[in-house]
Design a protein around this motif. Sequence first.
Motif, PDB file in Angstrom:
ATOM      1  N   VAL A  69       5.957  -4.853   5.925  1.00 15.69           N
ATOM      2  CA  VAL A  69       5.664  -3.674   5.097  1.00 15.69           C
ATOM      3  C   VAL A  69       6.869  -3.374   4.215  1.00 15.69           C
ATOM      4  O   VAL A  69       8.021  -3.649   4.577  1.00 15.69           O
ATOM      5  CB  VAL A  69       5.330  -2.426   5.943  1.00 15.69           C
ATOM      6  CG1 VAL A  69       4.080  -2.654   6.762  1.00 15.69           C
ATOM      7  CG2 VAL A  69       6.494  -2.040   6.857  1.00 15.69           C
ATOM      8  N   SER A  70       6.595  -2.805   3.044  1.00 16.42           N
ATOM      9  CA  SER A  70       7.688  -2.383   2.162  1.00 16.42           C
ATOM     10  C   SER A  70       7.526  -0.887   1.901  1.00 16.42           C
ATOM     11  O   SER A  70       6.511  -0.281   2.270  1.00 16.42           O
ATOM     12  CB  SER A  70       7.630  -3.174   0.855  1.00 16.42           C
ATOM     13  OG  SER A  70       6.523  -2.738   0.093  1.00 16.42           O
ATOM     14  N   ALA A  71       8.494  -0.338   1.238  1.00 22.36           N
ATOM     15  CA  ALA A  71       8.494   1.111   0.980  1.00 22.36           C
ATOM     16  C   ALA A  71       7.310   1.541   0.110  1.00 22.36           C
ATOM     17  O   ALA A  71       6.886   2.688   0.144  1.00 22.36           O
ATOM     18  CB  ALA A  71       9.810   1.524   0.328  1.00 22.36           C
ATOM     19  N   ASP A  72       6.739   0.605  -0.638  1.00 21.64           N
ATOM     20  CA  ASP A  72       5.613   0.940  -1.517  1.00 21.64           C
ATOM     21  C   ASP A  72       4.277   1.003  -0.786  1.00 21.64           C
ATOM     22  O   ASP A  72       3.286   1.473  -1.340  1.00 21.64           O
ATOM     23  CB  ASP A  72       5.475  -0.118  -2.627  1.00 21.64           C
ATOM     24  CG  ASP A  72       6.708  -0.155  -3.508  1.00 21.64           C
ATOM     25  OD1 ASP A  72       7.403   0.884  -3.589  1.00 21.64           O
ATOM     26  OD2 ASP A  72       6.979  -1.220  -4.101  1.00 21.64           O
ATOM     27  N   ASP A  73       4.249   0.438   0.425  1.00 21.65           N
ATOM     28  CA  ASP A  73       2.971   0.365   1.125  1.00 21.65           C
ATOM     29  C   ASP A  73       2.569   1.718   1.715  1.00 21.65           C
ATOM     30  O   ASP A  73       3.412   2.502   2.135  1.00 21.65           O
ATOM     31  CB  ASP A  73       3.055  -0.657   2.276  1.00 21.65           C
ATOM     32  CG  ASP A  73       3.141  -2.092   1.758  1.00 21.65           C
ATOM     33  OD1 ASP A  73       2.541  -2.367   0.694  1.00 21.65           O
ATOM     34  OD2 ASP A  73       3.796  -2.914   2.421  1.00 21.65           O
ATOM     35  N   GLU A  74       1.252   1.937   1.766  1.00 18.96           N
ATOM     36  CA  GLU A  74       0.745   3.097   2.487  1.00 18.96           C
ATOM     37  C   GLU A  74       0.427   2.651   3.914  1.00 18.96           C
ATOM     38  O   GLU A  74      -0.407   1.782   4.130  1.00 18.96           O
ATOM     39  CB  GLU A  74      -0.510   3.654   1.802  1.00 18.96           C
ATOM     40  CG  GLU A  74      -1.046   4.891   2.531  1.00 18.96           C
ATOM     41  CD  GLU A  74      -2.138   5.610   1.762  1.00 18.96           C
ATOM     42  OE1 GLU A  74      -2.008   5.733   0.529  1.00 18.96           O
ATOM     43  OE2 GLU A  74      -3.106   6.047   2.405  1.00 18.96           O
ATOM     44  N   VAL A  75       1.138   3.250   4.855  1.00 20.88           N
ATOM     45  CA  VAL A  75       0.974   2.852   6.270  1.00 20.88           C
ATOM     46  C   VAL A  75       0.344   4.015   7.036  1.00 20.88           C
ATOM     47  O   VAL A  75       0.705   5.173   6.836  1.00 20.88           O
ATOM     48  CB  VAL A  75       2.331   2.484   6.899  1.00 20.88           C
ATOM     49  CG1 VAL A  75       2.151   2.031   8.352  1.00 20.88           C
ATOM     50  CG2 VAL A  75       2.998   1.365   6.089  1.00 20.88           C
ATOM     51  N   ALA A  76      -0.633   3.687   7.888  1.00 18.90           N
ATOM     52  CA  ALA A  76      -1.308   4.727   8.655  1.00 18.90           C
ATOM     53  C   ALA A  76      -1.475   4.267  10.097  1.00 18.90           C
ATOM     54  O   ALA A  76      -1.690   3.081  10.354  1.00 18.90           O
ATOM     55  CB  ALA A  76      -2.671   5.038   8.041  1.00 18.90           C
ATOM     56  N   LEU A  77      -1.386   5.211  11.012  1.00 16.81           N
ATOM     57  CA  LEU A  77      -1.636   4.926  12.419  1.00 16.81           C
ATOM     58  C   LEU A  77      -3.098   5.267  12.713  1.00 16.81           C
ATOM     59  O   LEU A  77      -3.534   6.404  12.514  1.00 16.81           O
ATOM     60  CB  LEU A  77      -0.703   5.769  13.301  1.00 16.81           C
ATOM     61  CG  LEU A  77      -0.833   5.544  14.803  1.00 16.81           C
ATOM     62  CD1 LEU A  77      -0.413   4.122  15.195  1.00 16.81           C
ATOM     63  CD2 LEU A  77      -0.006   6.577  15.574  1.00 16.81           C
ATOM     64  N   ILE A  78      -3.839   4.244  13.173  1.00 14.00           N
ATOM     65  CA  ILE A  78      -5.273   4.445  13.441  1.00 14.00           C
ATOM     66  C   ILE A  78      -5.469   4.359  14.952  1.00 14.00           C
ATOM     67  O   ILE A  78      -5.571   3.275  15.515  1.00 14.00           O
ATOM     68  CB  ILE A  78      -6.130   3.371  12.732  1.00 14.00           C
ATOM     69  CG1 ILE A  78      -5.716   3.162  11.268  1.00 14.00           C
ATOM     70  CG2 ILE A  78      -7.605   3.699  12.860  1.00 14.00           C
ATOM     71  CD1 ILE A  78      -6.092   4.266  10.335  1.00 14.00           C
ATOM     72  N   GLY A  79      -5.490   5.502  15.593  1.00  9.99           N
ATOM     73  CA  GLY A  79      -5.630   5.510  17.046  1.00  9.99           C
ATOM     74  C   GLY A  79      -6.409   6.722  17.503  1.00  9.99           C
ATOM     75  O   GLY A  79      -6.633   7.659  16.727  1.00  9.99           O
ATOM     76  N   MET A  80      -6.825   6.683  18.758  1.00  8.34           N
ATOM     77  CA  MET A  80      -7.588   7.787  19.348  1.00  8.34           C
ATOM     78  C   MET A  80      -8.786   8.162  18.484  1.00  8.34           C
ATOM     79  O   MET A  80      -9.121   9.336  18.333  1.00  8.34           O
ATOM     80  CB  MET A  80      -6.678   9.001  19.573  1.00  8.34           C
ATOM     81  CG  MET A  80      -5.509   8.659  20.505  1.00  8.34           C
ATOM     82  SD  MET A  80      -4.408  10.050  20.814  1.00  8.34           S
ATOM     83  CE  MET A  80      -5.367  10.994  22.011  1.00  8.34           C
ATOM     84  N   ILE A  81      -9.415   7.121  17.922  1.00  5.66           N
ATOM     85  CA  ILE A  81     -10.572   7.369  17.068  1.00  5.66           C
ATOM     86  C   ILE A  81     -11.812   7.525  17.932  1.00  5.66           C
ATOM     87  O   ILE A  81     -11.766   7.319  19.146  1.00  5.66           O
ATOM     88  CB  ILE A  81     -10.788   6.231  16.037  1.00  5.66           C
ATOM     89  CG1 ILE A  81     -11.025   4.886  16.749  1.00  5.66           C
ATOM     90  CG2 ILE A  81      -9.630   6.131  15.100  1.00  5.66           C
ATOM     91  CD1 ILE A  81     -11.317   3.740  15.781  1.00  5.66           C
ATOM     92  N   GLY A  82     -12.896   7.856  17.342  1.00  5.76           N
ATOM     93  CA  GLY A  82     -14.144   7.963  18.096  1.00  5.76           C
ATOM     94  C   GLY A  82     -15.192   8.721  17.340  1.00  5.76           C
ATOM     95  O   GLY A  82     -15.443   9.897  17.584  1.00  5.76           O
ATOM     96  N   GLY A  83     -15.821   8.024  16.409  1.00 10.26           N
ATOM     97  CA  GLY A  83     -16.905   8.657  15.672  1.00 10.26           C
ATOM     98  C   GLY A  83     -18.168   8.711  16.510  1.00 10.26           C
ATOM     99  O   GLY A  83     -18.168   8.362  17.680  1.00 10.26           O
ATOM    100  N   GLY A  84     -19.252   9.127  15.890  1.00 11.19           N
ATOM    101  CA  GLY A  84     -20.550   9.159  16.563  1.00 11.19           C
ATOM    102  C   GLY A  84     -20.836  10.515  17.141  1.00 11.19           C
ATOM    103  O   GLY A  84     -20.052  11.430  17.016  1.00 11.19           O
TER     104      GLY A  84
END
Lengths: 84, 84, 136, 136
Positions: A69-84
């Motif tokens: 990853v570089s400083a230009d990237d958009e980074v996101a933590l995808i956890g504890m999800i649960g749709g429905g």
Amino acid sequence: MPTQVTVKLFGPQAKLAGQEAVALTLDAAAPTCRDVRAALAEAQPALTASLPGSRLAVNHEYADDDQRVSADDEVALIGMIGGG
Amino acid sequence: MPTQVTVKLFGPQAKLAGQEAVALTLDAAAPTCRDVRAALAEAQPALTASLPGSRLAVNHEYADDDQRVSADDEVALIGMIGGG
Amino acid sequence: MQIDVRLHEGPLPATPCWSVDGAGAVMRFEGVVRPMEQGRPLAALAYEQYPPMTERELHRLAEEVATAHGLLAIRVVHSHGRVPVGAVSFQLDVASQHRAVGLAAMDEFINRLKREVPLWKLPVFAGKRGADEKTP
Amino acid sequence: MQIDVRLHEGPLPATPCWSVDGAGAVMRFEGVVRPMEQGRPLAALAYEQYPPMTERELHRLAEEVATAHGLLAIRVVHSHGRVPVGAVSFQLDVASQHRAVGLAAMDEFINRLKREVPLWKLPVFAGKRGADEKTP
């Protein structure tokens, strides 16, 4: 040269951390997602338990631990999800 | 004394037999459903192939092969079904 | 193959089931917000998305499931934002030639939705108006 | 536990999905008459029942499945008589607290329907108006 990376947080993890993004300073010039995870656990101990079940997304695509990853990237933590 | 039993037929089995009921004369005074099946196969060879996958109903309840039937009972062949 | 994926703000309105040419089985699943969560009475669930990744991953999942099972059509609508108890937050419609593949596709879609699509829910407990809805 | 079972003459009309108190998952399955049977174009299916056994067995099956899976509600409507291609001949609604039991109940109900309930279908092929509808 260190790299600045901001990791977006959502849902229960944003709640646990008390914030919607975490700014990290990583020592490597081209850090990997593995480095981001390690720095995140250190910066936000409240997230540690949920990190193994979480994924990182880089620019809106799931990324594996070796991805850089570089400083230009958009980074996101995808956890504890649960749709429905 | 022989027993007269009429077996109702439905759907594809009525079509195969070309009729909606088969009148059987059974030798026993108190024949079983097993006897009814045997007599049905003999009276309507067109049904033979579908009989193993079929059940008999006596007075609107599924009956096993040992159940006895009398001339007063309503007997029906329930086979080749398939709702839905 | 028809694929239709949408995010919708708030509770989903009632919509008629479809008819799809050539389909022998048409089925719908609706997820409804239940009145209790962790033993406490709930007022609503607040769903959070991460645009545009959420809708993109929903679409990718719909396409993969539809292709793997040979569906004729799949339609997915999921809420974001606040959905009160008793309201529908998720609707999945599947049309297939035969029943078995449709049911299997529905099961797989819902299982994978809960693991793969970036979509979060936060409980809004009853009697604490909005208190749990936002991060502090 | 709500159990509602009905036979209906001809194609089933469109009906809204329900809402059931406390349900977290509400699902519907519809069986639609497909345009081909044994490789030949179909005009309709003619469903034959055996009253009152058909409705009684449908009810027994609904009750057994609802009890075994702990459903909150089950509703079954099945056509008898002629149902044209593209129309709905069977509708199953299931409401449960959680998704998995609802899907399992739906699958079990449909499998057992096809083996246990006295209900027959005869193809009415296209271009032979009514010819295959009755036994000679």
